[in-house]
Design a protein around this motif. Structure first.
Motif, PDB file in Angstrom:
ATOM      1  N   GLY A 170     -13.237   1.769 -19.296  1.00  0.00           N
ATOM      2  CA  GLY A 170     -12.216   1.278 -18.377  1.00  0.00           C
ATOM      3  C   GLY A 170     -11.918  -0.194 -18.581  1.00  0.00           C
ATOM      4  N   ALA A 171     -11.606  -0.863 -17.476  1.00  0.00           N
ATOM      5  CA  ALA A 171     -11.138  -2.247 -17.548  1.00  0.00           C
ATOM      6  C   ALA A 171     -12.279  -3.235 -17.759  1.00  0.00           C
ATOM      7  CB  ALA A 171     -10.386  -2.599 -16.267  1.00  0.00           C
ATOM      8  N   ALA A 172     -12.063  -4.160 -18.677  1.00  0.00           N
ATOM      9  CA  ALA A 172     -12.926  -5.338 -18.839  1.00  0.00           C
ATOM     10  C   ALA A 172     -11.969  -6.526 -18.861  1.00  0.00           C
ATOM     11  CB  ALA A 172     -13.736  -5.261 -20.121  1.00  0.00           C
ATOM     12  N   TYR A 173     -11.685  -7.036 -17.673  1.00  0.00           N
ATOM     13  CA  TYR A 173     -10.686  -8.088 -17.525  1.00  0.00           C
ATOM     14  C   TYR A 173     -11.337  -9.414 -17.159  1.00  0.00           C
ATOM     15  CZ  TYR A 173      -6.984  -4.507 -17.301  1.00  0.00           C
ATOM     16  OH  TYR A 173      -6.130  -3.481 -17.567  1.00  0.00           O
ATOM     17  N   GLY A 174     -10.673 -10.489 -17.520  1.00  0.00           N
ATOM     18  CA  GLY A 174     -11.117 -11.804 -17.083  1.00  0.00           C
ATOM     19  C   GLY A 174     -12.572 -12.050 -17.413  1.00  0.00           C
ATOM     20  N   LEU A 201      -9.461 -18.751 -34.180  1.00  0.00           N
ATOM     21  CA  LEU A 201      -8.875 -19.627 -33.172  1.00  0.00           C
ATOM     22  C   LEU A 201      -7.460 -19.218 -32.783  1.00  0.00           C
ATOM     23  CD1 LEU A 201      -9.232 -22.156 -31.447  1.00  0.00           C
ATOM     24  CD2 LEU A 201      -8.448 -23.528 -33.400  1.00  0.00           C
ATOM     25  N   GLN A 202      -6.608 -18.926 -33.749  1.00  0.00           N
ATOM     26  CA  GLN A 202      -5.224 -18.603 -33.422  1.00  0.00           C
ATOM     27  C   GLN A 202      -5.115 -17.329 -32.590  1.00  0.00           C
ATOM     28  OE1 GLN A 202      -1.311 -19.108 -35.929  1.00  0.00           O
ATOM     29  NE2 GLN A 202      -2.279 -17.187 -36.561  1.00  0.00           N
ATOM     30  N   ARG A 203      -5.870 -16.302 -32.959  1.00  0.00           N
ATOM     31  CA  ARG A 203      -5.816 -15.052 -32.199  1.00  0.00           C
ATOM     32  C   ARG A 203      -6.391 -15.240 -30.797  1.00  0.00           C
ATOM     33  NH1 ARG A 203      -7.692 -10.697 -36.869  1.00  0.00           N
ATOM     34  NH2 ARG A 203      -5.622 -10.410 -37.800  1.00  0.00           N
ATOM     35  N   ALA A 204      -7.447 -16.067 -30.674  1.00  0.00           N
ATOM     36  CA  ALA A 204      -7.999 -16.337 -29.348  1.00  0.00           C
ATOM     37  C   ALA A 204      -6.964 -17.035 -28.467  1.00  0.00           C
ATOM     38  CB  ALA A 204      -9.261 -17.184 -29.469  1.00  0.00           C
ATOM     39  N   LYS A 205      -6.265 -18.002 -29.032  1.00  0.00           N
ATOM     40  CA  LYS A 205      -5.204 -18.673 -28.278  1.00  0.00           C
ATOM     41  C   LYS A 205      -4.128 -17.686 -27.854  1.00  0.00           C
ATOM     42  CE  LYS A 205      -5.613 -23.268 -30.447  1.00  0.00           C
ATOM     43  NZ  LYS A 205      -4.957 -24.240 -31.346  1.00  0.00           N
ATOM     44  N   ALA A 206      -3.733 -16.817 -28.770  1.00  0.00           N
ATOM     45  CA  ALA A 206      -2.683 -15.847 -28.467  1.00  0.00           C
ATOM     46  C   ALA A 206      -3.080 -14.933 -27.316  1.00  0.00           C
ATOM     47  CB  ALA A 206      -2.352 -15.034 -29.714  1.00  0.00           C
ATOM     48  N   LEU A 207      -4.334 -14.485 -27.316  1.00  0.00           N
ATOM     49  CA  LEU A 207      -4.785 -13.597 -26.239  1.00  0.00           C
ATOM     50  C   LEU A 207      -4.821 -14.325 -24.900  1.00  0.00           C
ATOM     51  CD1 LEU A 207      -7.670 -11.389 -27.696  1.00  0.00           C
ATOM     52  CD2 LEU A 207      -5.356 -10.712 -27.080  1.00  0.00           C
ATOM     53  N   MET A 208      -5.270 -15.572 -24.905  1.00  0.00           N
ATOM     54  CA  MET A 208      -5.360 -16.320 -23.651  1.00  0.00           C
ATOM     55  C   MET A 208      -3.984 -16.709 -23.134  1.00  0.00           C
ATOM     56  SD  MET A 208      -8.709 -18.720 -24.344  1.00  0.00           S
ATOM     57  CE  MET A 208     -10.237 -18.006 -24.953  1.00  0.00           C
ATOM     58  N   PHE A 209      -3.091 -17.147 -24.023  1.00  0.00           N
ATOM     59  CA  PHE A 209      -1.766 -17.587 -23.594  1.00  0.00           C
ATOM     60  C   PHE A 209      -0.880 -16.407 -23.188  1.00  0.00           C
ATOM     61  CE2 PHE A 209      -2.153 -21.514 -26.539  1.00  0.00           C
ATOM     62  CZ  PHE A 209      -2.888 -22.178 -25.574  1.00  0.00           C
ATOM     63  N   SER A 210      -0.946 -15.318 -23.945  1.00  0.00           N
ATOM     64  CA  SER A 210      -0.074 -14.171 -23.674  1.00  0.00           C
ATOM     65  C   SER A 210      -0.603 -13.281 -22.566  1.00  0.00           C
ATOM     66  CB  SER A 210       0.094 -13.329 -24.941  1.00  0.00           C
ATOM     67  OG  SER A 210      -1.124 -12.652 -25.266  1.00  0.00           O
ATOM     68  N   PHE A 260      -9.023  -4.404 -22.388  1.00  0.00           N
ATOM     69  CA  PHE A 260      -9.532  -5.772 -22.374  1.00  0.00           C
ATOM     70  C   PHE A 260      -8.385  -6.750 -22.141  1.00  0.00           C
ATOM     71  CE2 PHE A 260     -12.098  -3.133 -25.126  1.00  0.00           C
ATOM     72  CZ  PHE A 260     -13.407  -3.461 -24.802  1.00  0.00           C
ATOM     73  N   GLY A 261      -8.622  -7.756 -21.313  1.00  0.00           N
ATOM     74  CA  GLY A 261      -7.580  -8.744 -21.084  1.00  0.00           C
ATOM     75  C   GLY A 261      -8.124 -10.012 -20.458  1.00  0.00           C
ATOM     76  N   LEU A 262      -7.377 -11.098 -20.646  1.00  0.00           N
ATOM     77  CA  LEU A 262      -7.757 -12.414 -20.111  1.00  0.00           C
ATOM     78  C   LEU A 262      -6.576 -12.973 -19.299  1.00  0.00           C
ATOM     79  CD1 LEU A 262      -9.428 -13.857 -23.337  1.00  0.00           C
ATOM     80  CD2 LEU A 262     -10.622 -13.139 -21.243  1.00  0.00           C
ATOM     81  N   PRO A 263      -6.379 -12.475 -18.073  1.00  0.00           N
ATOM     82  CA  PRO A 263      -5.216 -12.885 -17.276  1.00  0.00           C
ATOM     83  C   PRO A 263      -5.431 -14.135 -16.431  1.00  0.00           C
ATOM     84  CG  PRO A 263      -6.370 -11.124 -16.143  1.00  0.00           C
ATOM     85  CD  PRO A 263      -7.137 -11.388 -17.420  1.00  0.00           C
ATOM     86  N   PHE A 264      -6.306 -15.029 -16.867  1.00  0.00           N
ATOM     87  CA  PHE A 264      -6.645 -16.210 -16.065  1.00  0.00           C
ATOM     88  C   PHE A 264      -5.423 -17.063 -15.732  1.00  0.00           C
ATOM     89  CE2 PHE A 264     -10.676 -15.177 -18.099  1.00  0.00           C
ATOM     90  CZ  PHE A 264     -11.607 -15.420 -17.096  1.00  0.00           C
ATOM     91  N   LEU A 265      -4.537 -17.274 -16.720  1.00  0.00           N
ATOM     92  CA  LEU A 265      -3.404 -18.169 -16.505  1.00  0.00           C
ATOM     93  C   LEU A 265      -2.469 -17.651 -15.416  1.00  0.00           C
ATOM     94  CD1 LEU A 265      -2.521 -19.276 -20.155  1.00  0.00           C
ATOM     95  CD2 LEU A 265      -3.774 -20.540 -18.413  1.00  0.00           C
ATOM     96  N   ARG A 266      -2.439 -16.345 -15.232  1.00  0.00           N
ATOM     97  CA  ARG A 266      -1.600 -15.770 -14.173  1.00  0.00           C
ATOM     98  C   ARG A 266      -2.016 -16.291 -12.804  1.00  0.00           C
ATOM     99  NH1 ARG A 266      -1.839 -10.410 -15.487  1.00  0.00           N
ATOM    100  NH2 ARG A 266      -0.060 -10.713 -16.870  1.00  0.00           N
ATOM    101  N   MET A 267      -3.316 -16.577 -12.648  1.00  0.00           N
ATOM    102  CA  MET A 267      -3.836 -17.094 -11.389  1.00  0.00           C
ATOM    103  C   MET A 267      -3.927 -18.624 -11.398  1.00  0.00           C
ATOM    104  SD  MET A 267      -4.380 -14.479  -9.468  1.00  0.00           S
ATOM    105  CE  MET A 267      -5.368 -15.250  -8.186  1.00  0.00           C
ATOM    106  N   GLY A 268      -3.403 -19.240 -12.451  1.00  0.00           N
ATOM    107  CA  GLY A 268      -3.493 -20.691 -12.550  1.00  0.00           C
ATOM    108  C   GLY A 268      -4.889 -21.183 -12.853  1.00  0.00           C
TER     109      GLY A 268
END
Length: 259
Positions: free
Chosen positions: A104-108, A153-162, A128-136
């Motif tokens: 199932g979900a492994a978020y944040g 590094l680039q893929r990590a940035k992409a996952l965090m930003f997107s 899997f997801g990193l929705p931290f920026l949605r919550m500021g």
């Protein structure tokens, strides 16, 4: 313990997040209880592997949103996370292998917790997801350290930003998930892998993990020194002598990776 379950059997420790009604959100009490378990694992020489898993249909939805509604200042926020960092670093640096079994979900922060493992197993319905920026918020629980080392590094940035959600196959394609297994086989597969380490040299496994954890932060000279020091220690163990005797006698060696 109220939010997790913990057991050690035949050299295998299992930490189960156990708040399925709350999608195993990492509440403040759960974080404290995880810390207590990590301290126990570090002090128990009988443990040869640790499994991180969860009850219910989700690994963890991440941080407990209800605890974020409380007004806290910057210093209080830093102290809250520093408390987690105390055991998070110990978890990443454990000498024994850590296996995360994700359904199932492994978020944040739940995703971050899974990334502390040496091996991640996932079911086809894992997400899997990193929705931290949605919550500021800033991604936390060690993910700035673990994720770039795993996928670049680039893929990590992409996952965090997107804040893009990854299904199990996408996570495996990126190198986050090692194996995708059916949901009804997840716990069995995790235990099979953990069981293999009970027949390995704990000294050699621990030294190997320490060197790998250090490798991306050190120069060649330092890593060669770690290699030589580690091999010197490994050569001196009774396990190595027994393995050499078994090999010369054409007997099966104790440690093998399960198919």
């Amino acid at each position: 313990m109220e939010t997790i379950r913990f057991a050690v059997e035949d050299g295998i420790a299992t930490l189960t997040l156990d708040s399925p009604a709350r999608k195993n959100a990492l509440s403040l009490p759960m974080r404290d209880e995880i810390g207590e378990v990590i301290r126990r694992v570090r002090a128990d020489d009988s443990v040869r592997a640790l499994i991180l898993t969860a009850a219910g249909t989700d690994f963890s939805s991440g941080g407990d949103i209800s605890s974020m509604q409380v007004e806290i200042n910057a210093e209080q926020g830093r102290k809250r996370l520093h408390k987690v960092h105390g055991w998070l670093e110990d978890l990443i640096q454990l000498d024994v292998p850590v296996i995360a079994a994700v359904d199932g979900a492994a978020y944040g922060a739940g995703f971050s917790l899974a990334l502390t493992a040496d091996i991640i197993l996932a079911t086809p319905r894992a997400r899997f997801g990193l929705p931290f920026l949605r919550m500021g918020l800033v991604p936390d629980c060690g993910v700035f350290y673990t994720l770039p080392r795993m996928i670049g590094l680039q893929r990590a940035k992409a996952l965090m930003f997107s804040m893009r959600e990854l299904n199990a196959q996408a996570a495996q394609d990126l190198g986050i998930v090692m194996e995708i297994v059916p949901a009804d086989s997840l716990q069995e597969r995790a235990r099979t892998l953990a069981q293999a380490f009970t027949e390995a040299s704990p000294v050699a496994v621990g030294l190997t993990k320490q060197a790998l954890n250090a490798s991306l932060n050190q120069d060649l000279h330092t890593m060669l020194a770690m290699e030589a020091d580690g091999q010197g220690i490994a050569f001196s163990t009774a396990y190595r002598r027994e393995a050499a005797d078994r090999f010369m006698a054409k007997q099966p060696l104790r440690y093998r990776w399960p198919d």
